[in-house]
Design an enzyme around this catalytic site. Structure first.
Site, PDB file in Angstrom:
ATOM      1  N   GLU A 147      -3.862  -6.055   2.729  1.00 12.29           N
ATOM      2  CA  GLU A 147      -2.457  -5.859   2.407  1.00 12.29           C
ATOM      3  C   GLU A 147      -1.865  -4.601   3.054  1.00 12.29           C
ATOM      4  OE1 GLU A 147      -2.298  -8.096  -1.949  1.00 12.29           O
ATOM      5  OE2 GLU A 147      -2.834  -5.979  -1.871  1.00 12.29           O
ATOM      6  N   GLY A 205       0.351 -14.756  -8.285  1.00  7.29           N
ATOM      7  CA  GLY A 205       0.398 -16.152  -8.702  1.00  7.29           C
ATOM      8  C   GLY A 205       1.786 -16.525  -9.175  1.00  7.29           C
ATOM      9  N   MET A 242      -2.023  -8.073 -10.851  1.00  9.77           N
ATOM     10  CA  MET A 242      -2.972  -7.185 -11.521  1.00  9.77           C
ATOM     11  C   MET A 242      -2.667  -5.680 -11.419  1.00  9.77           C
ATOM     12  SD  MET A 242      -6.550  -9.169 -10.537  1.00  9.77           S
ATOM     13  CE  MET A 242      -7.577  -7.973 -11.399  1.00  9.77           C
ATOM     14  N   GLU A 243      -1.553  -5.292 -10.801  1.00 13.54           N
ATOM     15  CA  GLU A 243      -1.308  -3.861 -10.596  1.00 13.54           C
ATOM     16  C   GLU A 243       0.104  -3.371 -10.891  1.00 13.54           C
ATOM     17  OE1 GLU A 243      -4.619  -5.391  -8.344  1.00 13.54           O
ATOM     18  OE2 GLU A 243      -2.517  -5.745  -7.812  1.00 13.54           O
ATOM     19  N   ASP A 283      -0.383 -18.551  -4.687  1.00  9.51           N
ATOM     20  CA  ASP A 283      -0.877 -19.729  -5.405  1.00  9.51           C
ATOM     21  C   ASP A 283      -0.006 -19.920  -6.634  1.00  9.51           C
ATOM     22  OD1 ASP A 283      -2.518 -18.532  -7.945  1.00  9.51           O
ATOM     23  OD2 ASP A 283      -2.702 -17.214  -6.202  1.00  9.51           O
TER      24      ASP A 283
END
Length: 227
Positions: A12, A78, A168-169, A192
């Site tokens: 990333e 997601g 997640m962050e 996704d």
């Protein structure tokens, strides 16, 4: 002005690091911080690592040690909404935890249950996405220390806070930025649909993170140039 730019995985941030000029690399606390110039602006780029603790720690280091006055986080997530699809981007207008006791967390600075993206950074992200031909939605991002890859977990998160995407962050970055009164924005491309197909999409490569990162690098560079 110094701009801190973050990602959770090496993929990333690698292309962004390759664009920097006058680069020096300083390891600190298990993270490499790449200092240099991008579009004539002073930036510090790092791969924070996955999860809330890694994200929070790197954010505080960017602010305290490297003097970051604005924070941009770019990565994948997601999808939780029908408004956009795979490859489209959610810009964090609001960011919150889906796996935390919010009424307890908000008893400490910055005393918030959810965090608001900086309006100027959101506007810069929207323009950069539009110029790059990327569909973007300024919406709600939910953060937790888990990869969401099954319908039951997805449904539980939807019922709890109805986000546009899950990752997640972002809330950890936003919380520490808000605690330090530093403007921040979270950018997430949909890799996704946060369901059972998520592993296949990422691992079997129905979604190309390399292709997305090339686009994300252009978006972040355009944002930095406009600030």
């Amino acid at each position: 002005m110094i701009i801190g730019i973050m990602g959770a995985m090496p993929d990333e941030v690698d292309q962004l690091c390759a664009r920097l000029e006058n680069v020096t690399v300083e390891p600190y606390g298990g993270v490499e911080y790449h200092k240099g110039t991008l579009a004539g602006k002073q930036v510090v780029v790092c791969c924070a690592g996955m999860g809330k603790a890694n994200a929070a720690a790197a954010t505080q280091v960017l602010i305290t040690k490297f003097g970051a006055e604005k924070i941009i986080f770019s990565g994948i997530a997601g999808n939780m909404t029908s408004k956009i699809g795979i490859g489209d981007v959610v810009i964090g207008k609001t960011v919150l935890y889906h796996d935390a006791q919010l009424d307890m967390i908000c008893q400490n600075p910055p005393f918030l249950k959810e965090y608001t993206g900086d309006p100027a950074l959101i506007a810069a992200a929207e323009k950069a996405c539009a110029d790059a031909g990327v569909k973007a939605l300024a919406g709600k991002i939910a953060t937790g220390d888990m990869f969401v890859g099954d319908s039951a977990t997805k449904a539980a998160i939807e019922a709890k806070c109805a986000p546009d995407c899950v990752e997640m962050e972002g809330a950890a970055v936003s919380q520490i930025a808000a605690k330090n009164d530093v403007p921040c924005v979270i950018l997430r491309a949909m890799s996704d649909n946060a369901d059972e197909d998520g592993h296949e999409v990422l691992v079997v490569k129905k979604f190309s993170i390399t292709e997305y990162v090339a686009t994300a690098t252009k978006i972040v560079a355009a944002m930095v140039e406009s600030l």
